[in-house]
Scaffold this active site. Structure first.
Site, PDB file in Angstrom:
ATOM      1  N   GLU A 293      17.353  -6.735   1.958  1.00 32.47           N
ATOM      2  CA  GLU A 293      16.222  -6.696   2.888  1.00 32.47           C
ATOM      3  C   GLU A 293      15.001  -6.420   2.039  1.00 32.47           C
ATOM      4  OE1 GLU A 293      13.142  -5.403   4.831  1.00 32.47           O
ATOM      5  OE2 GLU A 293      14.403  -3.622   4.942  1.00 32.47           O
ATOM      6  N   CYS A 327       8.434  -1.822   5.638  1.00 31.42           N
ATOM      7  CA  CYS A 327       8.528  -3.273   5.528  1.00 31.42           C
ATOM      8  C   CYS A 327       8.255  -3.937   6.871  1.00 31.42           C
ATOM      9  CB  CYS A 327       9.884  -3.684   4.978  1.00 31.42           C
ATOM     10  SG  CYS A 327      11.272  -2.880   5.771  1.00 31.42           S
TER      11      CYS A 327
END
Length: 541
Positions: A293, A327
């Site tokens: 990720e 993020c």
């Protein structure tokens, strides 16, 4: 040995404490913050049964007070990576042979330790070394991490219970073996829960792990390791090392027993690691699992029917909680001209009221960015906006690193849909807003989808259900986590499995069954009860 189909306790999300004035948890956390701030710690690596101290120490300081010393950790070298590989492989046979319920019970105990006696220690370590306010730390280091452990235990049983059909006279079975080799977990600074989940999820499925956290997260990583050990995790199952990335990679990615990478971090680093693994593919016993990720350039898109105050609050929280160092943080917003004035006034009012300072002062919404490197990068983008004729900074824009790495929450408005701060990941408290004409909603959908390489999170605000459906379909590949009338941050384990695609990662959805499936290698077993004794088939008659 007794056997049974054991039922794991039903998982439920850990309650989040408020830390409001006069609550008992507020005083307990403040006491622990004071104690840990005043105590210099000496943090070793944990390799097999050893606590390894090299003497090559690195200072740990709060980002909001970088002259203060929290302690030091011992940095390793190539020999320690080799030692960790040996320890992981040495522990593997016993760990994968351990009955699954005993593996799971260790991590269920860890969850109760996180939510119980270690709650304030893991919170204080996250607040001090990662500059998180008490609420941001609580939802991360305590609630989300306890959720990861408990829900993963539940998902493990769901995976093990997925079995094939059997024809008459045959019994078909699937067994879920751990990967053949060791798993390498590389974890980020910004979420203690992610740092703990990446090694623990692979380990729960029977793998042994080498865990390399970001240097700026070692302080809370050590607390998690302390919790694992108190929970009864055997030596060598998770090996915690602090080694420079290229040094660790040279040893790990050239080893034949490398079996999987569990990664959260930058897109550039992940792509480099993938390339390295590809070049070395002939060296490995099996094809490694690569789960990552990475970055995001996450959006908020408002329709002209949206409630302006709901939009401005989503921008404030989505862009500026934890200084935008998520993020999933909102980094670009597309606002229709018809509601822009109201959105702008609400946003400016929020920022005017927002306090910035050290985490020890609980009245601060906003704290420091993680380190000088991040400070310099983020302030560089702010300077580009200041110098451009195509952009205007309407709030914030100031920064100062004399005491801590403080950058004001900054709002940039541009008339250029390809302006640099609207396209590139900044990973800080900067959001760029593009104002579009109300009647150009469809064209703006195409702009949102095509701007930048990422596809992590995004949000649509609208009271018009036709517009919501249109956005949901048009942006189906633009975000792995899509929000309707909510900010694009705050995914909850068991409710919104998290992850994105395109340049944002492999979308294996941390906090779900999908992620755990990556850490097993199924074997099909077919047993025939009465085997045939004649080779001939009926058609041969």
């Amino acid at each position: 040995m007794p056997k049974g189909f054991f039922k794991v306790p039903a998982p439920k999300n850990e309650p989040v404490y408020s830390y409001a004035p006069n609550t008992p948890e507020r005083q307990l956390l403040q006491d622990e913050l004071k104690r840990m701030r005043e105590t210099e710690v000496d943090i070793p690596m944990y390799i097999g049964s050893e606590e390894v101290r090299t003497g090559n120490t690195i200072k740990m300081s709060p980002p909001h007070d970088h002259a203060h010393v929290l302690g030091h950790f011992h940095e390793g070298e190539a020999s320690h990576v080799q030692q960790a590989i040996k320890a992981a492989l040495g522990a593997k046979a016993d760990w994968e042979a351990l009955s699954w319920e005993h593996r799971v019970s260790i991590f269920l105990k860890a969850a109760d330790l996180v939510a119980g006696p270690y709650r304030y220690k893991v919170n204080a370590s996250t607040m001090l070394a990662q500059s998180k306010n008490p609420f941001q730390s609580e939802i991360d280091a305590v609630a989300e991490y306890a959720d990861f452990l408990r829900f993963n235990a539940h998902y493990l049983t769901e995976i093990y219970s997925m079995q094939p059909e059997s024809a008459d006279g045959i019994w078909n079975r699937l067994e879920y073996r751990p990967l053949e080799g060791f798993v390498f977990a590389i974890t980020p600074f910004n979420f203690t829960s992610i740092a703990g989940n990446l090694p623990a999820s692979a380990a729960m499925m029977g793998n042994t792990v080498i865990w390399k956290p970001a240097y700026s997260q070692v302080y809370s990583a050590q607390v998690l390791m302390e919790i694992f050990k108190e929970a009864g995790l055997p030596d060598g199952v998770i090996n915690l090392i602090y080694v420079d990335g290229p040094v660790a990679g040279e040893e790990i990615f050239n080893h034949p027993d490398f079996a999987g990478l569990h990664f959260t971090g930058s897109t550039a680093v992940f792509q480099h690691l993938w390339e390295t693994i590809g070049k070395n593919i002939s060296k490995y016993k099996s094809y490694p699992r690569v789960v990552g990720e990475t970055g995001g350039k996450d959006f908020i898109l408002a329709h002209h029917s949206a409630n302006a105050k709901e939009v401005s609050t989503a921008i404030t929280r989505g862009a500026f909680e934890f200084q935008g160092q998520k993020c999933s943080a909102a980094s670009r917003a597309y606002i229709p001209s018809g509601i822009w004035d109201d959105v702008k006034s609400g946003l400016l009012a929020d920022i005017e009221e927002m306090k910035m300072g050290p985490v020890e002062d609980f009245s601060n919404f906003f704290n420091a960015v993680i380190d000088e490197r991040a400070f310099d990068k983020i302030s560089g983008y702010i300077d580009q906006a200041k110098d451009s004729e195509r952009a205007e900074i309407i709030a914030g824009g100031g920064y100062d690193k004399s005491k801590g790495y403080f950058i004001e929450p900054t709002v940039v408005v541009t008339d250029d849909p390809q302006f640099v701060t609207l396209c590139e990941e900044i990973f800080g408290p900067v959001i760029t807003i593009y104002v579009y004409q109300d009647n150009r909603f469809t064209e703006t959908l195409e702009l949102v989808d095509s701007t930048g390489p990422y596809s992590l999170t995004g949000a649509i605000f609208s009271k018009d259900r036709y517009a919501v459906e249109l956005a949901t379909m048009a942006l189906k590949n633009a975000a792995g986590n899509f929000y309707i009338n909510d900010k694009p941050t705050g995914a909850v384990v068991g409710q919104q499995p998290f992850g994105g695609s395109r340049a944002s990662g492999t979308n294996d959805k941390a906090g779900s069954l999908l992620n755990l499936l990556r850490w097993v290698s199924p074997r099909t077993i077919k047993e025939t009860f009465v085997p045939p004794t004649d080779f001939k088939y009926p058609f041969m008659g």
